[in-house]
Design a protein around this motif. Structure first.
Motif, short mmCIF file in Angstrom:
data_model
loop_
_atom_site.label_atom_id
_atom_site.label_comp_id
_atom_site.label_asym_id
_atom_site.label_seq_id
_atom_site.Cartn_x
_atom_site.Cartn_y
_atom_site.Cartn_z
N ASN A 14 5.66 93.04 -70.62
CA ASN A 14 7.05 92.81 -71.04
C ASN A 14 7.52 93.78 -72.13
N ASP A 15 6.69 94.75 -72.53
CA ASP A 15 7.17 95.80 -73.42
C ASP A 15 8.19 96.66 -72.67
N PHE A 16 9.14 97.21 -73.40
CA PHE A 16 10.15 98.07 -72.79
C PHE A 16 10.58 99.15 -73.75
N LYS A 17 11.16 100.18 -73.20
CA LYS A 17 11.81 101.24 -73.97
C LYS A 17 13.05 101.67 -73.20
N THR A 18 14.16 101.87 -73.89
CA THR A 18 15.34 102.43 -73.22
C THR A 18 15.26 103.94 -73.27
N SER A 19 15.70 104.58 -72.18
CA SER A 19 15.58 106.02 -72.05
C SER A 19 16.73 106.53 -71.20
N PHE A 20 16.62 107.77 -70.73
CA PHE A 20 17.67 108.37 -69.91
C PHE A 20 17.07 109.23 -68.82
N VAL A 21 17.74 109.26 -67.67
CA VAL A 21 17.52 110.26 -66.64
C VAL A 21 18.83 111.03 -66.52
N GLY A 22 18.85 112.25 -67.04
CA GLY A 22 20.13 112.93 -67.20
C GLY A 22 20.98 112.13 -68.18
N ASP A 23 22.22 111.82 -67.78
CA ASP A 23 23.05 111.00 -68.66
C ASP A 23 23.07 109.53 -68.24
N THR A 24 22.20 109.15 -67.30
CA THR A 24 22.12 107.76 -66.84
C THR A 24 21.14 106.97 -67.72
N PRO A 25 21.59 105.89 -68.37
CA PRO A 25 20.68 105.09 -69.19
C PRO A 25 19.76 104.26 -68.32
N VAL A 26 18.49 104.20 -68.68
CA VAL A 26 17.50 103.43 -67.93
C VAL A 26 16.65 102.60 -68.88
N ILE A 27 16.01 101.58 -68.32
CA ILE A 27 15.03 100.78 -69.04
C ILE A 27 13.67 101.07 -68.42
N VAL A 28 12.70 101.42 -69.25
CA VAL A 28 11.31 101.62 -68.81
C VAL A 28 10.54 100.38 -69.24
N SER A 29 9.89 99.72 -68.30
CA SER A 29 9.35 98.39 -68.57
C SER A 29 7.96 98.23 -67.97
N TRP A 63 22.36 121.55 -72.72
CA TRP A 63 20.94 121.19 -72.62
C TRP A 63 20.09 122.32 -72.05
N LYS A 64 20.66 123.16 -71.20
CA LYS A 64 19.89 124.23 -70.57
C LYS A 64 19.53 125.33 -71.55
N LEU A 65 20.30 125.45 -72.63
CA LEU A 65 19.95 126.43 -73.65
C LEU A 65 18.64 126.06 -74.32
N TYR A 66 18.38 124.75 -74.45
CA TYR A 66 17.09 124.35 -75.02
C TYR A 66 15.96 124.55 -74.00
N HIS A 112 12.06 115.07 -75.44
CA HIS A 112 12.86 114.66 -74.29
C HIS A 112 14.28 115.17 -74.49
N ILE A 113 14.73 116.07 -73.60
CA ILE A 113 16.08 116.59 -73.66
C ILE A 113 16.98 115.61 -72.91
N ARG A 114 17.99 115.07 -73.60
CA ARG A 114 18.86 114.05 -73.01
C ARG A 114 20.31 114.56 -72.97
N PRO A 115 20.77 115.11 -71.84
CA PRO A 115 22.13 115.66 -71.76
C PRO A 115 23.18 114.58 -71.95
N LYS A 116 24.22 114.90 -72.71
CA LYS A 116 25.33 113.99 -72.94
C LYS A 116 26.65 114.54 -72.40
N ALA A 117 26.85 115.83 -72.49
CA ALA A 117 28.05 116.49 -72.00
C ALA A 117 27.71 117.97 -71.85
N ALA A 118 28.67 118.74 -71.35
CA ALA A 118 28.41 120.16 -71.17
C ALA A 118 28.04 120.84 -72.48
#
Length: 428
Positions: A65-80, A210-213, A322-328
């Motif tokens: 039941n441990d979890f962490k919130t994360s992202f795939v691109g700009d989509t928020p996800v829960i890792v559980s 994000w691609k510059l990084y 973890h590179i997490r894109p938010k906008a261009a």
């Protein structure tokens, strides 16, 4: 129902109209860093396409039941981690009205409950509770055939290698080990050869693309030029030995610097690097002490996995980025620092002290985000112009050239293929 049946697969929009200058990756239009339509297509073609995206470390969710919130691109996800120990990743968006479900960054929860209307989901992302399902006093409620199983959170495929967790929206993505290949698997196996312990996190917001990084982490060329700390204290020098490699698709890159004991680096002298500052010294010389974790002579290891993961060893500091894109023109960089479970107290103290080398205000890495923002600000009105990537020569051996820009050109060739971008006129 399969994990992916509940995930709406987007119809790809047409590739943005960009005159891609060359097939070899040596010219990259600045507008790929600035245009919102390019960013939107990246979410479809890349982050919801046939790639594996890093989301977390298993050591961050060790218990049921441990979890962490994360992202795939700009989509928020829960890792559980479910009660039986299995790993799950699902979109952090309520199936009812689309609200964010889990608002904490991490924790332990038998249920993830949406604050808006209290729809509740278990550690597998399955809907397990709906208030007023049968109505109240004969009013409201859902139809008799309302099926909880049809309204779970959208699930992604999940895979883990050595405790590094990846997820994908696509049913067509190759198995994780086939996606990574050697020598990337060997690089992960090396750093995760022993059980790890998470030491902490840092995060920073960078006003750039994000691609510059992604470019930056594939570019050893800048390390001894941009980073004054490297050059001043001899930690990264142009005359050091380097080796590395890529996967067959040339999406990923790994490279190491080796041969010298970093504890002797400060005595190496000036080797004609113009950032060397002779009158600088460390107020706390113990920053550069510690002891090697491995017997291979590697002092710096940077592994870049497409699209958004960097795994580092810089002396004794170990981390994922973890590179997490938010906008261009906006991304978050999320650092997870770790050590080994069998570290003694002295080694843990060394790792924590050397964490000051990297991160938002790192003695080494703070210049990277500044360089990215300098680019973003300068190219905003000249999208038709191109970057110039020919250092090392266009015929450089990608598996041997660890100083030039060959790995960056390979990155752009892979990116253009996923995005459906072709050279103008079909030329090279």
């Amino acid at each position: 129902m399969s994990d992916l049946e509940s995930v709406p697969m987007l119809q790809l929009s047409e590739a943005p109209l960009i005159p891609w200058p060359s097939a070899d990756g040596s010219r990259v239009p600045f507008e790929v860093f600035t245009r919102p339509d390019v960013f939107a297509r990246e979410q479809e073609a890349i982050f919801r396409g046939p790639v594996w995206s890093y989301v977390a470390l298993e050591a961050e969710i060790p218990e049921p039941n441990d979890f962490k919130t994360s992202f795939v691109g700009d989509t928020p996800v829960i890792v559980s981690r479910a009660e039986d120990g299995s790993l799950h990743v699902f979109v952090n968006r309520c199936a009812h009205r689309g609200s964010t479900v889990q608002r904490q960054t991490c924790g332990n929860a038998r249920q993830h409950r949406c604050v808006y209307h209290q729809w509740a989901y278990n550690a597998r992302g399955e809907l397990v509770g709906v208030p007023y399902r049968r109505g109240v006093a004969g009013m409201g409620g859902y139809a008799a055939d309302f099926d909880l199983r049809a309204h779970g959170l959208a699930k992604l495929r999940v895979a883990s290698h050595k405790g590094v967790i990846f997820a994908t929206f696509s049913p067509d993505t190759a198995p994780l080990e086939d996606y990574l290949e050697e020598p990337l698997l060997a690089a992960i196996d090396r750093l995760f050869s022993r059980p790890i312990r998470v030491l902490g996190h840092m995060r920073q917001r960078v006003r750039g693309n994000w691609k510059l990084y992604s470019e930056n982490t594939r570019d050893p060329y800048h390390a001894a030029l941009l980073h004054g700390f490297h050059a001043t204290f001899g930690l990264y020098r142009t005359n050091q030995k380097r080796k590395g490699g890529t996967d067959s698709a040339r999406a990923h890159s790994t490279g190491v610097t080796y041969g010298d004991d970093w504890r002797q680096a400060g005595r190496s002298g000036n080797i004609e690097q113009d950032k060397f500052v002779t009158n600088y010294s460390l107020a706390d010389p113990s920053l550069l002490e510690g002891r090697p974790d491995f017997n291979d002579g590697v002092t710096v290891s940077i592994t870049s996995i497409f699209p958004c993961l960097v795994i580092q060893q810089i002396m004794n500091t170990l981390a994922t980025r973890h590179i997490r894109p938010k906008a261009a023109d906006d991304f978050e960089l999320y650092w997870t620092y770790f050590g080994y479970a069998d570290d003694d107290e002295a080694m843990t103290a060394t790792r924590l002290k050397q964490a000051n080398l990297v991160g938002p205000a790192g003695l080494i890495s703070m210049e990277d985000s500044e360089a990215i923002e300098l680019i973003q600000r300068a190219i905003v009105r000249d999208g038709q112009e191109n970057s110039f990537l020919e250092f090392g020569g266009l015929q450089a051996d990608l598996d041997k050239d660890r100083q030039g820009e060959a790995t960056i050109r390979a990155y752009w060739r892979y990116y253009a293929g996923l995005m459906g971008l072709a050279p103008a006129g079909g030329g090279a």
